[in-house]
Every structure is written in C-alpha cells, then in structure tokens.
Scaffold this active site. Structure first.
Site, short mmCIF file in Angstrom:
data_model
loop_
_atom_site.label_atom_id
_atom_site.label_comp_id
_atom_site.label_asym_id
_atom_site.label_seq_id
_atom_site.Cartn_x
_atom_site.Cartn_y
_atom_site.Cartn_z
N ASP A 101 0.72 -1.35 0.04
CA ASP A 101 0.17 0.28 -0.12
C ASP A 101 0.56 1.23 -0.16
OD1 ASP A 101 -2.11 1.93 -0.35
OD2 ASP A 101 -2.79 0.32 1.27
C1 NOJ Z 1 -4.05 3.76 0.22
C2 NOJ Z 1 -5.14 2.66 0.43
O1 NOJ Z 1 -5.09 2.41 1.55
C3 NOJ Z 1 -5.67 2.43 -0.43
O2 NOJ Z 1 -6.43 1.29 -0.82
C4 NOJ Z 1 -5.44 2.53 -1.83
O3 NOJ Z 1 -5.75 1.51 -2.76
C5 NOJ Z 1 -3.61 2.73 -2.55
N1 NOJ Z 1 -4.18 3.81 -1.05
C6 NOJ Z 1 -4.07 3.72 -3.45
O4 NOJ Z 1 -4.68 5.00 -4.10
#
Ligand code: NOJ
Length: 735
Positions: A290
């Site tokens: 993430d």
């Molecule tokens: C953080 C989020 O937790 C995740 O769900 C998301 O896909 C990513 N950022 C990318 O935007």
C-alpha cells in the site's frame, strides 16, 4: 534483367522480414507461451531495468488527501507501474509510447488506479452492494467499471476491498462487503469476475487487486493504520476466508496492508505473504505494497531505516513498491551486500511481467480512444446502476405501512441536508465520479411524482454545526404536508480511508431536527445516506419508517423515489449489524456463544445487549411466509451430501423479492464455533400469492468443517444445526 532483379529484391526482402520475425526475441512473439516469454525477457534485462519493474510511481495529480504524491515530471521509460491520476487515454498512450519505444526492451507500463465502486458510473458503496445479495448484478457493475476504466487508460484497479470489518467506527467499512467472511468472499469473487472478465486479455478486462492483505479491518478501536491484534485462529477462520476465495477465482494481484498483524505488519509478513499466499495458495501474480506502507515499517517499529524496511517487505513477499521509491533507491546495494539474491529479484520481476503478459499489454500496449459519450454513463451502465442502487437500499422500519406513500399523499415535506445534495451521494472513493452526474433525492422525487404531488422543500440544517435557523422553515413545510421525508446522513469524507469516528451517531443537529419535526405530529420517514452502520437509538423511536440508502451513487435519487412510490419493492438486507449504540461495538452476528447465555448474565447493565438491527435485517412491502424446513436426511456420513429446503410463500398483496440466508451451527467442536455462520444465500422474486422452494445442498467438507490456527481443515462427527429464518433444524454427521 531489370525484372529479374526486382523479383530477387522482393524475394530477398520477404526473406529478411521472415528471418527477422522468426529470429525476433521470444518475449515479443505473441504466439509463444507466456512462461517462455517471461524467461526470455528476464534473461535480457539488466539490474536497473529489473529494479524499476518492481516500482510504482504516480502520474498526474492525486486527489486523495491521504496519499499526496508528486506528479512525476520525468517518468522513467522503464518504470514497472504508474498510479494513473488522469482519465485521458491519449496521455496514457503518450507515456506508454515512451516506454515501448524509448526503453531498451520496450516493456509496457502497467497503469493502476482506485476504481472502487464504479469509475464514472458510480454505484453504491461496496457495503451497500452487499446488501443487494445479488452477486450477478455486482459482476455486471464491475464489468462496466472495468470498461470505463480501460477506455480511460487504466489496466489495473486497486479493488475489491475484502477486509471483513466489525467495527463501524473504522471509516473503511464503506469499502468492503461487511462483517461476514462468506459474504465478503462471494462479493469479492463476483467483483473480480466482473473486472477480469473471462480472460484478462479481453479488450475491456482490468486486473483486480485484493486488498488489504490482511486483517486491516481489525484495526484497534476502529482507528486507521493501527495495530491489529489477530490470533492465527481468527486470521484463518475470518480474515483470510475472502482472500482465499478470490485468489482461487484468479485475482491477478494483491495489496499488502498498513496494519501491524500481531507484531508483524501486513507489508512485512512472511507468513501471510509467502507461506500462505505463494506457497499454499500458489498465487503466481504479484503483491504491491500500500501507499507508503514499506516506509511506514519504520514507524511500526520493525525497521530501523528505509533500506531495512525495503529488505523486510521484499523478503516477506511484496514484489512492487507503491510510490515509496525504497526499492528503487536501495536494491542495488542490498543485492551487492547479498542480502537479496538475484534469483529472488528475477522471481519478483517474473511475477510482475506475468500480469502484464496476461493482460496482453506487450501485444496491445495502447488504450483505445473513443469519445467520452461512448465511454461513460451509457444507458446500459446507468440501468445497472439504477438496479444496484435500488437493490442495495434497506427498509429498516415501516410502522403502519407508512411506505410506500399512498395515493392520499398530496404534499410531501422534503427536508434535511441530504435532500438536494449530490456530492455526498457519490460516497467515499469515487475519484472520477462527478457531482453533475448524480441524480439528487429531490430530482428523483420530482421525476417520480411529477405534478401529482407537491414537494415542499426545506433544508432544515446542515450536516453538522449548531445552526438551527433553518428549523422554522422545515417545520412550516412539514405542517402543510401529509408526510415528511427527512434526508440525513454523513458527508462522503466521513467514511473511507483515514475517516475513523469515535461515535457512529449522526451529529446532534440532525437528531434535533428530527425531534422538532416529530412535534408536528406528521408521519416521519427517515432517509439515511451514510458509509457505515449508524447509532439510531434516539432516531428510531421518532421515525415511522426508515430507509437506509447508503451512498447510492449516480442513480440514488430515482432508485429511492421508486421505493417511496412503491414502483420498487425494497429487498435489501443488511450486510453489517447496526449496534444500538457505539458502546456495543463490536457486535456482529457470528459471535461466539457466551459461557452464560441465559438469564442475561454478562450483558450490559445500562443498555440492552442486542443490537438495533442484526446482519440480514431488511423489510419488504409484502410478507414472506416460510414453511417447515425439510432435510433430505437427519443423519449423513462425512462423505455424503444433505439437502435442506424450505417453501416460501409471498403472502402479501404485491410482488416482492426474498433472499433466504442459510446458516450452520456446530454446538460442540474441538475449537468453539460461532453461534451461526452464513454458508449460502439465494434470492428470488415472487409474485403475490406465489410460492417457491429454496434449497441449500450441504457439502460437509465445505460447509461443516472448521479450520485450525494453521489453516488445516477438519470435519468432526456429531450434531449440527441448519438455521433458516427463525427455524433451527438438527442433523447428525457420522464417520
Ligand atoms: C492507500 C489506500 O489504503 C489503498 O486502498 C489505495 O488503493 C492506495 N492508497 C492507492 O491509492
């Protein structure tokens, strides 16, 4: 002579082109098997090229306040992936052209983006989608989202989120399919199927990304990015269940989670990422971290610096670094120090390339460019959105048949901050959704009732704050109306990432508005639009009827209007329990039995222990009468199947749709089981007076077995129960 020469030249040219084709690199040969293409390409890559394949940068401007990234000005032609913050396929094609033509090997870039509940045709949030109990429709919706995304330059969506969530204070409950592992599995699989189609290589397929691996929904106290105290037992029987189902369904990728799983963060966890995912489940795609999750290993106290964080994440099984640039900056050194082997790098690169080959990116790297009107919000897409919104709405309460509004209703007071709102109906994570695409509640009602009903509109109050100056106008509008619809709820930013709340009640001003309007004595219908279950303990007694519409997306207004008028009979059932109060959290249907279940022992002393609405609650304008559930046998061997069926009659006056939820309970087992576990559901429409039989075929190994803390499945003999509606029927399993 001249003629002979030109024939020879032509012959020579044909030969050259044939030789070039025949001796061209295997990885460029679209007829060669993917594994041979990967092997060939990896053998030709240098270290810099390999490392860049394991990195994801961003392109364009990020609109998510939690993940502010730099718009990369000079995107390396060799980059593995980009988060594509643009909807312009032409720009994507320019970036891709650079990768294809200016990089030494011409490896296409993988363009990813958060397409969560629709791209431009925004659907209800996932939590609402699960309340439809209509996975086939969810597949259709995901397929439309995939098409819209693909035509905008996106190959890969960071969805579905299948984090089982039992704490509605956690803002991200909006993004998943509720509190039940099986429901998350079913809707996760349905979504993956819609995104990926029959083949990833199809023109409108995008790769799915299961997130957030794993147990992120267990974040302590509902606070985001926190520690999750998860026993291996809960990990296996609750949090891994939807992931296993979606991996088996062919999900191309996964995202590692932010949370610390009992001391080993999700983004540095060899047990979940390698032992389970890669070794036991044999997933051969890749895992992306993430955003900032690798860097955050330092904050989480398992890495001293960025280099160690990168080493831990990679060794645990994270192949791609989302935006941190830790892999890009540290891998050469880590390889030189022999902390990371080339074999491991090659394996990781192969996994990334495999997804690119499967998507057909090497052979068709560019987006098809069509006009926006052909891309988005087509009549077919909107029809799906319309159905999904309507099916996701849940009639929570309907005293004295207040709904549907009867023909005696000539004037409706339409009150509340959500009455004319559009932006908040889009919901959390609807990055490409546009307010102008949304039909508000007020527009939906006007379209539904035309001039037959007068709508007296007054806002009454805002979403929060203390301004009561609009109350008088709302009271006046109510006084001259036959019924009042009060449209309340949460702003879209109150749920989603980094949107935890200490209380799940609506702000006091909204509750106060309802109290004031109750004093008029007019029938009250509450329309609730929110991204999480709410605390309705003070509102429920004031309402004659309540409809939960979630954050319903672009077609929410008319979907709701159909329910209010009776054009649509509501059929949604909750995918997440509504606690009576925030203090009851966690409360979910598949809890373990209390050691003292009778006589109210162990219950709260100050409030009831029962929630307001359990998982599965949802009313209809008709009634369904259940016959006696019948088993095909009362005793079966472990290897035999058992069928249970129940006849359901539509005993009311209008057509309706019923979802039958089948649960299993195992009262005595070597590892205690939840009081009941959902194992199957089925939804059918019934005309008034019609009856039909719902059946559940129990497969003992699938439905009656349990898993231990290391993921081994066991089936024990003894008594079991199957539960349906209010019935509980016993049967026995023998050797
Ligand atoms: C953080 C989020 O937790 C995740 O769900 C998301 O896909 C990513 N950022 C990318 O935007």
């Amino acid at each position: 002579m001249k003629k002979i020469t030109s024939i020879l030249v032509l012959f020579f040219c044909i030969q050259i082109s044939y030789t070039t084709q025949a001796s061209g690199p295997v990885y460029k040969d679209k007829n060669a098997p993917i594994e041979s293409r990967i092997k060939d390409l990896v053998s030709k890559m240098n270290l810099d090229e390999k490392i860049l394949q394991l990195n994801q940068y961003t392109a364009g401007l990020n609109t998510n306040a939690n993940n502010i990234g730099e718009a990369v000005k000079a995107i390396p032609a060799e980059i593995g992936s980009l988060i594509y913050f643009s909807a312009d396929p032409v720009w994507r094609n320019q970036i891709q052209k650079k990768a294809m033509e200016e990089s030494r090997l011409g490896i296409p870039i993988l363009f990813g983006f958060d397409v969560i509940h629709g791209y431009r045709t925004v659907y209800p949030i996932s939590l609402g989608q699960a309340c439809s109990w209509d996975p086939a429709l969810v597949t259709e919706a995901a397929a439309v989202a995939a098409r819209e995304a693909k035509l905008s330059g996106v190959d890969w969506t960071f969805s579905p989120m299948i984090d089982v969530a039992r704490d509605p204070r956690w803002g991200r409950v909006a993004e998943g399919y509720g509190e039940d592992p099986y429901t998350n599995a079913v809707f996760g699989v349905a979504t993956v199927k819609g995104y990926q189609g029959k083949n990833l290589n199809d023109p409108y397929s995008v790769a799915a990304c299961l997130k957030h691996f794993v147990a992120y929904g267990m974040s302590e106290g509902g606070r985001d990015y926190r520690y999750s105290d998860v026993s291996r037992q809960s990990l296996w029987e609750t949090y891994l269940v939807p992931y296993e189902a979606c991996v088996k369904a062919g999900a191309a990728t996964l995202m590692s989670s932010f949370n610390d799983i009992s001391g080993v963060p999700g983004s540095a966890n060899p047990y979940t990422l390698t032992e389970i995912l890669k070794k036991r489940w044999k997933h051969d795609g890749f895992v992306v971290s993430d955003w900032d999750a690798i860097n955050q290993l330092i904050n989480q106290g398992v890495a001293a610096d960025r280099k160690e964080a990168g080493l831990k994440a990679f060794t645990a099984g994270v192949e791609m670094d989302m935006t941190d640039q830790i892999y890009a900056q540290n891998f050469k050194q880590l390889i030189a120090e022999k902390k990371i082997s080339m074999a491991k790098v090659d394996e990781a690169v192969s996994r990334v390339l495999r997804v690119k080959f499967r998507l057909g990116l090497f052979d068709k790297p560019y987006s098809t460019v069509v006009d926006e009107s052909q891309r988005y919000l087509t009549p077919e897409s909107k029809a799906i959105a319309q159905r999904l919104s309507a099916e996701s709405m849940v009639l929570l309460k309907n005293e004295k048949n207040t709904l549907p509004l009867n023909s005696g209703v000539k004037q409706i007071a339409l009150i509340g901050p959500m009455a004319t709102d559009k932006e908040n109906l889009l919901g959390a994570w609807s990055a490409n959704g546009k307010e102008s695409d949304v039909e508000s509640i007020s527009e939906g009602l006007n379209k539904e009732f035309g001039t037959s009903v007068k709508i007296n509109l007054a806002k009454g109050c805002g979403f929060d704050g203390r301004d009561e100056s609009g109350f008088a106008e709302a009271i006046a509008a109510t006084q001259k109306s036959d019924v009042v619809l009060i449209c309340l709820g949460e702003k879209r930013g109150w749920s989603g990432e980094n949107a935890s709340r200490s209380s799940i009640a609506l702000p006091v001003i909204q509750e106060k508005l309802v109290q004031e309007l109750r004093n008029t004595g007019k029938p009250i219908v509450l329309i609730l639009s929110n991204g999480r279950p709410l605390e309705l303990v003070r509102l429920e007694p004031l309402a004659d009827a309540m409809v939960e519409i979630w954050q319903p997306g672009v077609c929410g207004g008319s979907a709701l209007a159909g329910i209010l008028s009776g054009r649509t009979n509501p059929s949604g059932k909750l995918s997440m329990t509504f606690p009576l109060s925030t203090g009851q959290i966690p409360t979910y249907y598949d809890m373990r039995q209390s050691a003292r279940p009778t006589g109210g022992q162990g219950n709260y002393q100050d409030i009831p222990t029962e929630p307001l609405y359990w998982f599965g609650h949802g009313l209809s304008y008709t009634t369904f009468t259940y016959g006696t559930a019948k088993l095909s046998a009362t005793k079966i061997k472990k290897t035999e199947k058992l069928t249970v069926e129940v006849e359901v009659t539509n005993s009311g006056n209008v057509k309706g749709t019923e979802t039958v939820l089948w649960y299993i309970s195992d009262p005595a087992c070597s590892i205690s089981r939840p009081m009941k576990e959902l194992k199957f559901f089925e939804k059918k429409e019934l005309t008034a007076g019609a009856k039909t039989t719902f059946k559940f075929e129990i497969d003992p190994m699938r439905d009656l077995s349990f898993v231990d803390s290391d993921g081994k499945h066991f089936l024990e003999t003894g008594d079991f129960y199957v539960l349906v509606n209010k019935q509980k029927v016993k049967f026995e399993v023998t050797e």
